[in-house]
Design a protein around this motif. Sequence first.
Motif, PDB file in Angstrom:
ATOM      1  N   ASP A  53       0.755  -1.311  -0.096  1.00 45.10           N
ATOM      2  CA  ASP A  53      -0.014   0.177   0.040  1.00 45.10           C
ATOM      3  C   ASP A  53       0.738   1.300  -0.094  1.00 45.10           C
ATOM      4  OD1 ASP A  53      -2.427  -1.356  -0.190  1.00 45.10           O
ATOM      5  OD2 ASP A  53      -2.755  -1.172   2.131  1.00 45.10           O
ATOM      6  N   ARG A  88       1.940  15.087  -6.908  1.00 42.83           N
ATOM      7  CA  ARG A  88       0.665  15.569  -6.686  1.00 42.83           C
ATOM      8  C   ARG A  88      -0.112  15.596  -8.144  1.00 42.83           C
ATOM      9  NH1 ARG A  88       2.564  19.099  -2.667  1.00 42.83           N
ATOM     10  NH2 ARG A  88       3.014  20.719  -4.074  1.00 42.83           N
ATOM     11  N   LEU A  91      -0.874  11.806  -8.944  1.00 45.85           N
ATOM     12  CA  LEU A  91      -1.801  11.128  -8.056  1.00 45.85           C
ATOM     13  C   LEU A  91      -3.245  11.592  -8.531  1.00 45.85           C
ATOM     14  CD1 LEU A  91       0.041  11.520  -4.794  1.00 45.85           C
ATOM     15  CD2 LEU A  91      -0.611   9.303  -5.461  1.00 45.85           C
ATOM     16  N   ALA A  92      -3.280  12.943  -8.964  1.00 48.98           N
ATOM     17  CA  ALA A  92      -4.706  13.321  -9.277  1.00 48.98           C
ATOM     18  C   ALA A  92      -5.341  12.510 -10.413  1.00 48.98           C
ATOM     19  CB  ALA A  92      -4.462  14.798  -9.562  1.00 48.98           C
ATOM     20  N   GLN A  94      -4.883   9.507 -10.816  1.00 55.70           N
ATOM     21  CA  GLN A  94      -5.166   8.061 -10.242  1.00 55.70           C
ATOM     22  C   GLN A  94      -6.602   7.843  -9.760  1.00 55.70           C
ATOM     23  OE1 GLN A  94      -2.649   6.110 -11.728  1.00 55.70           O
ATOM     24  NE2 GLN A  94      -2.088   8.149 -12.436  1.00 55.70           N
ATOM     25  N   GLU A  95      -6.837   6.474 -10.021  1.00 53.67           N
ATOM     26  CA  GLU A  95      -7.942   6.348  -9.111  1.00 53.67           C
ATOM     27  C   GLU A  95      -7.978   5.589  -7.868  1.00 53.67           C
ATOM     28  OE1 GLU A  95     -10.699   4.031 -11.704  1.00 53.67           O
ATOM     29  OE2 GLU A  95     -10.795   5.198 -13.201  1.00 53.67           O
ATOM     30  N   ARG A  96      -6.517   4.697  -7.531  1.00 54.19           N
ATOM     31  CA  ARG A  96      -6.342   4.240  -6.581  1.00 54.19           C
ATOM     32  C   ARG A  96      -6.021   5.100  -5.310  1.00 54.19           C
ATOM     33  NH1 ARG A  96      -1.953  -0.583  -5.765  1.00 54.19           N
ATOM     34  NH2 ARG A  96      -2.129  -0.806  -3.526  1.00 54.19           N
ATOM     35  N   TYR A  97      -6.222   4.857  -4.224  1.00 50.34           N
ATOM     36  CA  TYR A  97      -5.890   5.639  -2.880  1.00 50.34           C
ATOM     37  C   TYR A  97      -4.560   4.954  -2.460  1.00 50.34           C
ATOM     38  CZ  TYR A  97      -5.595   7.413   1.736  1.00 50.34           C
ATOM     39  OH  TYR A  97      -5.238   7.940   3.007  1.00 50.34           O
ATOM     40  N   TRP A  98      -3.525   5.986  -2.324  1.00 50.35           N
ATOM     41  CA  TRP A  98      -2.494   5.479  -1.431  1.00 50.35           C
ATOM     42  C   TRP A  98      -2.358   5.981  -0.149  1.00 50.35           C
ATOM     43  CZ3 TRP A  98       0.357   1.852  -4.048  1.00 50.35           C
ATOM     44  CH2 TRP A  98      -0.015   1.645  -5.449  1.00 50.35           C
ATOM     45  N   PRO A  99      -2.358   4.934   0.934  1.00 52.44           N
ATOM     46  CA  PRO A  99      -2.271   5.617   2.036  1.00 52.44           C
ATOM     47  C   PRO A  99      -0.983   5.952   2.787  1.00 52.44           C
ATOM     48  CG  PRO A  99      -2.523   3.149   2.150  1.00 52.44           C
ATOM     49  CD  PRO A  99      -2.613   3.628   0.766  1.00 52.44           C
TER      50      PRO A  99
END
Length: 131
Positions: A53, A88, A91-92, A94-99
Amino acid sequence: MGDKTKRPDRRRQIGRLGEDVAAEHLAGLGWEILARNWRTRYGELDLIAAIGDTLVIVEVKTRASRTFGDPVAAVTPHKLRTMRLVARQWLAEQERYWPIIRFDIVSIQLDIADPEDLERATLAHHTGVVE
């Protein structure tokens, strides 16, 4: 003038060799390489990788001479800020969340006599250089 046109090609070649070594190193650790040389008008991310993750943004610095010392010294605070900005942007999209998001530097010192002999390259992996 011909000399100037050869230098960028050599620098690009050295950079590509270093990124290949770094990507192979990370893959050997079991990391998934998500992107290489991801660019925006603000900058470029050399490697974007994942381990579980954790998303890791990796700057690769490669040298084929010892003139400038350890390649990691070339990563300035300005470069680290640019990495954060470009990350950033990635990440904007991407669909996946990275904790967990981490920034690493992999420095590669190629052999002076034979830079293309990757068996003789040395690697240092600096983890968590930017929080």
